[in-house]
Write a protein that holds these residues in place. Sequence first.
Motif, PDB file in Angstrom:
ATOM      1  N   LEU A 125       0.831  -1.209   0.000  1.00 44.11           N
ATOM      2  CA  LEU A 125       0.000   0.000   0.000  1.00 44.11           C
ATOM      3  C   LEU A 125       0.863   1.254   0.000  1.00 44.11           C
ATOM      4  CD1 LEU A 125      -2.664  -0.957   2.718  1.00 44.11           C
ATOM      5  CD2 LEU A 125      -2.957  -0.996   0.222  1.00 44.11           C
ATOM      6  N   PRO A 126       0.358   2.329  -0.613  1.00 47.45           N
ATOM      7  CA  PRO A 126       1.094   3.586  -0.582  1.00 47.45           C
ATOM      8  C   PRO A 126       0.819   4.349   0.726  1.00 47.45           C
ATOM      9  CG  PRO A 126      -0.866   3.807  -1.943  1.00 47.45           C
ATOM     10  CD  PRO A 126      -0.871   2.403  -1.420  1.00 47.45           C
ATOM     11  N   ALA A 127       1.862   4.910   1.312  1.00 49.25           N
ATOM     12  CA  ALA A 127       1.680   5.686   2.548  1.00 49.25           C
ATOM     13  C   ALA A 127       0.974   6.998   2.224  1.00 49.25           C
ATOM     14  CB  ALA A 127       3.037   5.961   3.188  1.00 49.25           C
ATOM     15  N   GLY A 128       0.140   7.434   3.105  1.00 46.08           N
ATOM     16  CA  GLY A 128      -0.495   8.743   2.962  1.00 46.08           C
ATOM     17  C   GLY A 128      -1.695   8.778   2.032  1.00 46.08           C
ATOM     18  N   GLY A 141     -20.788 -14.141   1.490  1.00 47.44           N
ATOM     19  CA  GLY A 141     -22.046 -13.658   0.897  1.00 47.44           C
ATOM     20  C   GLY A 141     -22.264 -12.169   1.037  1.00 47.44           C
ATOM     21  N   LEU A 142     -21.407 -11.501   1.807  1.00 50.66           N
ATOM     22  CA  LEU A 142     -21.559 -10.053   1.955  1.00 50.66           C
ATOM     23  C   LEU A 142     -20.251  -9.375   1.564  1.00 50.66           C
ATOM     24  CD1 LEU A 142     -23.280  -9.639   5.455  1.00 50.66           C
ATOM     25  CD2 LEU A 142     -24.350  -9.462   3.209  1.00 50.66           C
ATOM     26  N   GLN A 143     -20.370  -8.114   1.134  1.00 43.84           N
ATOM     27  CA  GLN A 143     -19.144  -7.361   0.883  1.00 43.84           C
ATOM     28  C   GLN A 143     -19.069  -6.190   1.838  1.00 43.84           C
ATOM     29  OE1 GLN A 143     -17.218  -6.336  -3.140  1.00 43.84           O
ATOM     30  NE2 GLN A 143     -18.230  -4.460  -2.535  1.00 43.84           N
ATOM     31  N   GLY A 144     -18.036  -6.194   2.664  1.00 42.10           N
ATOM     32  CA  GLY A 144     -17.839  -5.087   3.594  1.00 42.10           C
ATOM     33  C   GLY A 144     -17.004  -4.018   2.925  1.00 42.10           C
ATOM     34  N   GLU A 145     -17.154  -2.791   3.353  1.00 47.16           N
ATOM     35  CA  GLU A 145     -16.334  -1.723   2.791  1.00 47.16           C
ATOM     36  C   GLU A 145     -15.919  -0.778   3.903  1.00 47.16           C
ATOM     37  OE1 GLU A 145     -17.226  -0.423  -1.459  1.00 47.16           O
ATOM     38  OE2 GLU A 145     -17.439   1.439  -0.337  1.00 47.16           O
ATOM     39  N   PHE A 146     -14.655  -0.431   3.945  1.00 50.51           N
ATOM     40  CA  PHE A 146     -14.184   0.516   4.958  1.00 50.51           C
ATOM     41  C   PHE A 146     -12.910   1.185   4.460  1.00 50.51           C
ATOM     42  CE2 PHE A 146     -10.696  -2.158   6.422  1.00 50.51           C
ATOM     43  CZ  PHE A 146     -11.141  -3.434   6.086  1.00 50.51           C
ATOM     44  N   THR A 147     -12.580   2.302   5.090  1.00 49.09           N
ATOM     45  CA  THR A 147     -11.397   3.050   4.644  1.00 49.09           C
ATOM     46  C   THR A 147     -10.453   3.315   5.812  1.00 49.09           C
ATOM     47  OG1 THR A 147     -12.492   5.136   5.057  1.00 49.09           O
ATOM     48  CG2 THR A 147     -12.659   4.284   2.822  1.00 49.09           C
ATOM     49  N   PHE A 148      -9.205   3.498   5.465  1.00 55.23           N
ATOM     50  CA  PHE A 148      -8.195   3.961   6.423  1.00 55.23           C
ATOM     51  C   PHE A 148      -7.036   4.518   5.621  1.00 55.23           C
ATOM     52  CE2 PHE A 148      -7.165  -0.449   5.500  1.00 55.23           C
ATOM     53  CZ  PHE A 148      -5.807  -0.422   5.291  1.00 55.23           C
ATOM     54  N   THR A 149      -6.204   5.298   6.267  1.00 53.99           N
ATOM     55  CA  THR A 149      -5.039   5.850   5.584  1.00 53.99           C
ATOM     56  C   THR A 149      -3.781   5.437   6.330  1.00 53.99           C
ATOM     57  OG1 THR A 149      -6.346   7.754   4.887  1.00 53.99           O
ATOM     58  CG2 THR A 149      -3.958   7.980   4.742  1.00 53.99           C
ATOM     59  N   PRO A 150      -2.957   4.541   5.751  1.00 54.30           N
ATOM     60  CA  PRO A 150      -1.696   4.217   6.424  1.00 54.30           C
ATOM     61  C   PRO A 150      -0.779   5.440   6.365  1.00 54.30           C
ATOM     62  CG  PRO A 150      -1.840   3.081   4.302  1.00 54.30           C
ATOM     63  CD  PRO A 150      -3.115   3.843   4.461  1.00 54.30           C
ATOM     64  N   MET A 198      -3.216 -18.090   9.508  1.00 58.88           N
ATOM     65  CA  MET A 198      -3.843 -17.191   8.537  1.00 58.88           C
ATOM     66  C   MET A 198      -3.329 -15.771   8.771  1.00 58.88           C
ATOM     67  SD  MET A 198      -7.781 -16.912   7.487  1.00 58.88           S
ATOM     68  CE  MET A 198      -8.347 -15.600   6.415  1.00 58.88           C
ATOM     69  N   ARG A 199      -2.105 -15.566   8.308  1.00 60.71           N
ATOM     70  CA  ARG A 199      -1.472 -14.265   8.513  1.00 60.71           C
ATOM     71  C   ARG A 199      -1.170 -13.631   7.168  1.00 60.71           C
ATOM     72  NH1 ARG A 199       3.673 -15.495  11.786  1.00 60.71           N
ATOM     73  NH2 ARG A 199       3.651 -13.338  12.468  1.00 60.71           N
ATOM     74  N   GLY A 200      -0.969 -12.338   7.213  1.00 64.02           N
ATOM     75  CA  GLY A 200      -0.587 -11.638   5.999  1.00 64.02           C
ATOM     76  C   GLY A 200       0.393 -10.544   6.359  1.00 64.02           C
ATOM     77  N   LEU A 201       1.040 -10.018   5.329  1.00 60.11           N
ATOM     78  CA  LEU A 201       1.993  -8.946   5.554  1.00 60.11           C
ATOM     79  C   LEU A 201       1.518  -7.731   4.775  1.00 60.11           C
ATOM     80  CD1 LEU A 201       4.793  -8.376   6.851  1.00 60.11           C
ATOM     81  CD2 LEU A 201       5.767  -8.847   4.606  1.00 60.11           C
ATOM     82  N   ILE A 202       1.487  -6.582   5.430  1.00 63.99           N
ATOM     83  CA  ILE A 202       1.135  -5.356   4.721  1.00 63.99           C
ATOM     84  C   ILE A 202       2.372  -4.472   4.663  1.00 63.99           C
ATOM     85  CG2 ILE A 202      -0.367  -3.331   4.667  1.00 63.99           C
ATOM     86  CD1 ILE A 202      -2.523  -4.947   5.950  1.00 63.99           C
ATOM     87  N   GLU A 203       2.832  -4.262   3.441  1.00 64.08           N
ATOM     88  CA  GLU A 203       4.005  -3.408   3.243  1.00 64.08           C
ATOM     89  C   GLU A 203       3.513  -2.026   2.844  1.00 64.08           C
ATOM     90  OE1 GLU A 203       7.186  -4.045   3.559  1.00 64.08           O
ATOM     91  OE2 GLU A 203       7.562  -6.175   3.174  1.00 64.08           O
ATOM     92  N   VAL A 204       3.815  -1.046   3.677  1.00 68.57           N
ATOM     93  CA  VAL A 204       3.451   0.327   3.329  1.00 68.57           C
ATOM     94  C   VAL A 204       4.704   1.026   2.821  1.00 68.57           C
ATOM     95  CG1 VAL A 204       2.554   2.511   4.202  1.00 68.57           C
ATOM     96  CG2 VAL A 204       1.573   0.361   5.014  1.00 68.57           C
ATOM     97  N   VAL A 205       4.619   1.517   1.585  1.00 67.75           N
ATOM     98  CA  VAL A 205       5.800   2.138   0.959  1.00 67.75           C
ATOM     99  C   VAL A 205       5.464   3.577   0.563  1.00 67.75           C
ATOM    100  CG1 VAL A 205       6.665  -0.073   0.093  1.00 67.75           C
ATOM    101  CG2 VAL A 205       5.147   1.294  -1.340  1.00 67.75           C
ATOM    102  N   PRO A 206       6.489   4.435   0.394  1.00 73.77           N
ATOM    103  CA  PRO A 206       6.197   5.797  -0.067  1.00 73.77           C
ATOM    104  C   PRO A 206       5.428   5.745  -1.393  1.00 73.77           C
ATOM    105  CG  PRO A 206       8.492   5.605   0.621  1.00 73.77           C
ATOM    106  CD  PRO A 206       7.914   4.224   0.656  1.00 73.77           C
ATOM    107  N   GLU A 207       4.520   6.694  -1.586  1.00 76.77           N
ATOM    108  CA  GLU A 207       3.630   6.626  -2.737  1.00 76.77           C
ATOM    109  C   GLU A 207       4.386   6.531  -4.064  1.00 76.77           C
ATOM    110  OE1 GLU A 207       0.631   9.653  -2.909  1.00 76.77           O
ATOM    111  OE2 GLU A 207      -0.284   8.707  -4.657  1.00 76.77           O
ATOM    112  N   ALA A 208       5.517   7.254  -4.155  1.00 74.92           N
ATOM    113  CA  ALA A 208       6.269   7.266  -5.409  1.00 74.92           C
ATOM    114  C   ALA A 208       6.801   5.878  -5.779  1.00 74.92           C
ATOM    115  CB  ALA A 208       7.423   8.259  -5.309  1.00 74.92           C
TER     116      ALA A 208
END
Length: 271
Positions: A187-190, A220-229, A250-260
């Motif tokens: 994901l892009p930061a900011g 059967g359902l789709q959830g939607e939500f927002t956040f800003t890393p 059941m783990r995952g990794l979220i890599e937040v990188v500069p947007e560029a």
Amino acid sequence: MTEDAPRNGGQLARVFALLTAAFAAWAAYALATSSMPPLAADRGRIDSAIELNLIVSGVVFLGAHLALVLVLLRRPREARIPRENIRVEMLWTALTAAILVALLVNSEIDARALAGGDEGADAPKPVVVEVVAQQFAWNFRLPGEDGIFGRTDPRLVDQAELNFIGLDKKDPASEDDILLPQGLLILPAGREIKVRLRSLDVIHSFFVASFRVKRDAMPGLQGEFTFTPTTPGSFELACAEHCGLGHYRMRGLIEVVPEAEWAGKVKEATQ
Ligand SMILES: [Cu+2]
């Protein structure tokens, strides 16, 4: 009242006071030594809500126990404690109600603010990510250039073909869809992230402690939500719903990188 009452009352009060003090000390120690991981998203409201609730319930807890100890100590002089006092009862009922309503209103304000997302004409569009949970892995998809997710169909799910989400490859919109490797979300930061959350089988829960985000994924359902890393780094995604024997992995990794760097990193990961 029997002869033993004063002594029993005093003993009881002492035991009770001791238990209360021990619990308060343990709670203070637990609060001081454990904490949430550092906040890495725009959701500080969650922290302040937890703090406020802990302070209010802590004060009420200590106050109520102190009152109980005092009553136990004073019980021998029963005459001094009125059997019934409508005014006092009204007062504490109203006070309790007022505190609970205030907390409720406060949490509603927080919930609305957190659900609102970035608004305004010049706010860039959110980055939309589809998150599909399955026993026992996380799948992530970006819509690609066209901004449209291709059609999916549960009947097309094929683990051997690595088509974990049942993507319909005949749909023109699915051509440029980007499927990230299972368990890795970049994901892009900011930037505001809009997550569309689904589940292929049972109830899972998308939980990223560093972002203060926890949402159930319902089949059967789709959830939607927002956040800003807000901070670049690696963050753990856990499933917070006991979803079967493999739940623990059941783990995952979220890599937040500069947007560029974001587009490049996504490309690198999908090659
Ligand atoms: Cu799960």
